[in-house]
Design an enzyme around this catalytic site. Structure first.
Site, mmCIF file in Angstrom:
data_model
loop_
_atom_site.group_PDB
_atom_site.id
_atom_site.type_symbol
_atom_site.label_atom_id
_atom_site.label_comp_id
_atom_site.label_asym_id
_atom_site.label_seq_id
_atom_site.Cartn_x
_atom_site.Cartn_y
_atom_site.Cartn_z
ATOM 1 N N LYS A 65 0.811 -1.221 0.000
ATOM 2 C CA LYS A 65 0.000 0.000 0.000
ATOM 3 C C LYS A 65 0.846 1.274 0.000
ATOM 4 O O LYS A 65 0.442 2.278 -0.583
ATOM 5 C CB LYS A 65 -0.943 0.007 1.207
ATOM 6 C CG LYS A 65 -2.035 -1.037 1.125
ATOM 7 C CD LYS A 65 -2.966 -0.964 2.330
ATOM 8 C CE LYS A 65 -4.023 -2.048 2.270
ATOM 9 N NZ LYS A 65 -4.967 -1.973 3.404
ATOM 10 N N GLY A 127 1.455 0.431 9.561
ATOM 11 C CA GLY A 127 1.521 0.241 8.116
ATOM 12 C C GLY A 127 0.370 0.948 7.411
ATOM 13 O O GLY A 127 -0.248 1.872 7.944
ATOM 14 N N TYR A 225 -10.291 -10.062 8.464
ATOM 15 C CA TYR A 225 -11.633 -10.607 8.226
ATOM 16 C C TYR A 225 -11.640 -12.126 8.080
ATOM 17 O O TYR A 225 -12.706 -12.750 8.046
ATOM 18 C CB TYR A 225 -12.244 -9.974 6.974
ATOM 19 C CG TYR A 225 -11.491 -10.282 5.693
ATOM 20 C CD1 TYR A 225 -11.755 -11.434 4.964
ATOM 21 C CD2 TYR A 225 -10.506 -9.420 5.227
ATOM 22 C CE1 TYR A 225 -11.055 -11.718 3.810
ATOM 23 C CE2 TYR A 225 -9.811 -9.692 4.067
ATOM 24 C CZ TYR A 225 -10.084 -10.847 3.357
ATOM 25 O OH TYR A 225 -9.378 -11.136 2.216
#
Length: 279
Positions: A65, A127, A225
């Site tokens: 990312k 992060g 998740y």
């Protein structure tokens, strides 16, 4: 027909393809969404492949990312503030425009009956996910954020960036190994992969006795998740605390990404049903 994908590593746990397939169906569009495992040292080759092989856009996850920012030609305000992108739209001239839909996803998944105004939040990790969580908590009204990381020196660049962007918020930095008292937190967010299926599912980023010291009305939010109930969330439930897993965040950010790529809003409930079936 849209051609999309997800880059990051590892991706064996991902259910994003099933979610986006349902999203396409809900807006009456056709498209593919590929799971493209991309270790960090393969990112340059992957970017070339995405540019020349007809992709319309892609999502970005751990650990890319922040590094993907080096390849973006343009960013919107969400990615600018966060300092990282998780959604990229490939423009007609094959340039890359970056967005951060994690911010929207994080905020949208917060329980609407919870008031975090002038409260203190805690974030484990520094992060890309923690940047989205930071902005989401600020949007929810927190006045102070404690970061817990394994390496404070490595985390300092991100924390200093947040301090300059949000001077009205107090930011504190601690080593996660030195956690002793979380009683001042109204919400604790895990933004590390600790607890993820296929990574460290039998581990939690903090010990149960630390969770036991939190106030009874506190929330524990895990951006993971899969599994839906990490060991951290099990600890929180056993302590009688409210919990939020990362599934709704994943779905909401995915829906926002699909809207960016297609210009149409998909049905979130349809995408959630697909996600639950895929788990």
């Amino acid at each position: 027909m849209y051609k999309l994908g997800l880059i990051g590593y590892p991706l064996g746990h991902s259910i994003s393809a099933a979610i986006q397939k349902a999203g396409f169906e809900s807006i009456g569009e056709s498209g593919t969404y590929e799971i493209l495992e991309t270790p960090q040292d393969y990112l340059i080759e992957r970017v070339k492949d995405l540019k020349v092989n007809g992709y319309d856009g892609f999502n970005v996850t751990i650990p890319l990312k922040v590094p993907i920012s080096l390849f973006l030609d343009e960013i919107d305000e969400t990615a600018n503030v966060a300092g990282c992108a998780n959604t990229v739209k490939i423009m007609p001239d094959r340039s890359f425009k970056g967005y951060n839909t994690d911010i929207y996803g994080f905020w949208a998944a917060l329980p609407k009956n919870v008031d975090l105004t002038d409260k203190t939040g805690g974030i484990i990790g520094t992060g890309g996910a923690s940047r989205a969580a930071t902005i989401g908590l600020i949007q929810a009204g927190v006045k102070e954020i404690n970061y817990y990381s394994r390496n404070i020196i490595n985390a300092s660049a991100m924390i200093n960036s947040m301090r300059s962007t949000f001077p009205e918020i107090k930011f504190n930095s601690y080593q996660v190994q030195m956690i002793r008292d979380l009683s001042d937190l109204s919400i604790l967010v895990n933004c590390t992969p600790v607890g993820m299926r296929g990574n460290s599912m039998d581990m939690a980023p903090v010990a149960k006795y630390d969770i036991e010291k939190m106030n009874n009305d506190a929330i524990v939010y895990d951006v993971i998740y899969n599994p839906q109930k990490t060991l951290l969330l099990q600890y929180a439930e056993e302590c009688g605390l409210k919990t939020v897993n990362g599934l709704d965040m994943l779905i909401h950010q995915g829906a926002k990404a699909l809207e960016i790529w297609t210009g149409k809003k998909p049905d979130v409930q349809t995408m959630k049903i697909a996600a639950l079936q895929a788990l």
